[in-house]
Enzyme design. Structure first.
Site: not given
Ligand code: NAD
Length: 283
Positions: A117, A94, A50
């Site tokens: 997200d 994460q 990313k």
């Protein structure tokens, strides 16, 4: 028949290129903060990918890498600081987190306007309500992008989704319903799954079961989207038995090179959208 293969890698590269050009033309500097707790090797690879993609597109991106024994309070303190930091446009933590940390508490602590997200309850609720302000989770958003690119219309299509997770199955069911699909969500307790999947015009496999979907589960000419990322003897494979199913489907995504690359591209797309909304508010 042999299915046309949907090239997610090419679609993602095209999307990233367009985003990079917009960022460069406007002289923007959107910034993504990625928080990682512990040393899970897969998570480390995902986050570095990313970061690499973000930097290559002219964005800023740092990985805030905390040790495995970080407490929930310490993690929430960092999220709080990043929420307050005006430089940070997008903020993600994460998953999975170490077992001693409650993921819901962490996800809920991220400001909705930075929740790139789209996992927080505010954005999930907006999506459920078909509200265009929703920040949509990257994987389902990437799947919808591929479907809309390949199919002239989604209205009236029967979509069967295998999997009801918060990050794939549930948000995708809302997205497809919002596009006027008839949606069936299957899960581990579903009875007679192949009978259901054979009715699908669009079949999405997101269950984490290597090569579970077989040729006789699929209607002739159906569009098959494989979200699964599994490893067998070190080799990547999806939740669909690709070699068999490509002989019956009309369109199919491969693993790797299908949904995976779209996820990163859509996360960065969300970060850029978040940035634009935030600078708009400051005007
Ligand atoms: P998860 O474990 O949270 O959820 C799996 C879902 O599948 C559950 O709802 C469960 O009920 C259902 N399921 C499990 N076994 C089943 C069975 N035998 N029959 C029917 N349903 C069954 O998983 P997730 O996080 O949604 O991920 C699913 C898969 O997609 C994994 O392989 C994951 O690695 C992959 N994934 C890929 C991307 C990407 O970018 N390509 C992103 C997220 C997840």
């Amino acid at each position: 028949m042999t299915a046309k293969i949907i090239d997610g890698k090419a679609a993602a590269a095209e999307l990233r290129q367009k985003l990079a050009e917009r960022i460069a033309a406007r002289g923007d500097k959107p910034y993504l903060a990625v928080v990682l707790v512990g040393d899970d090797p897969a998570s480390l690879i995902y986050d570095r990918n990313k970061q690499k993609a973000a930097l290559s597109m002219g964005m800023g991106c740092d990985i805030y890498h905390l040790p495995e024994q970080t407490t929930q309070a310490e993690l929430l303190e960092l999220v709080g600081k990043l929420n307050e930091d005006e430089k940070v446009n997008g903020l993600m933590v994460q998953m999975p987190l170490p077992a001693h940390i409650d993921p819901s508490a962490v996800i809920e602590s991220i400001r909705p306007e930075k929740d790139v997200d789209g996992f927080g309850p505010y954005n999930a609720g907006l999506l459920h309500e078909n509200d265009p302000r929703a920040m949509v989770a990257a994987t389902p958003k990437g799947i919808l992008y591929l479907l809309q690119k390949e199919l002239p219309s989604l209205a009236g299509k029967h979509a069967v989704i295998i999997g009801r997770s918060k990050i794939v199955g549930r948000p995708l069911s809302s997205l497809l319903l919002n596009c006027d699909c008839t949606v069936t969500v299957a899960h581990s307790k579903t009875q007679n799954l192949p009978e259901l999947t054979r009715q699908a015009d669009i079949l999405v496999a997101a269950c984490g079961r290597p090569r579970m979907v077989k040729k006789d589960w699929v209607k002739e000419g159906a569009t098959v989207i494989d979200v699964g990322i599994n490893r067998i003897d070190g080799k990547l494979c999806g939740d669909v038995d690709f070699d068999e199913v490509k002989e019956r489907a009309g369109l199919i995504t491969p693993v790797p090179g299908g949904v995976g690359p779209m996820t990163v591209a859509m996360l960065l797309d969300n970060t850029y959208s978040a940035y634009l909304k935030q600078i708009d508010k400051l005007k």
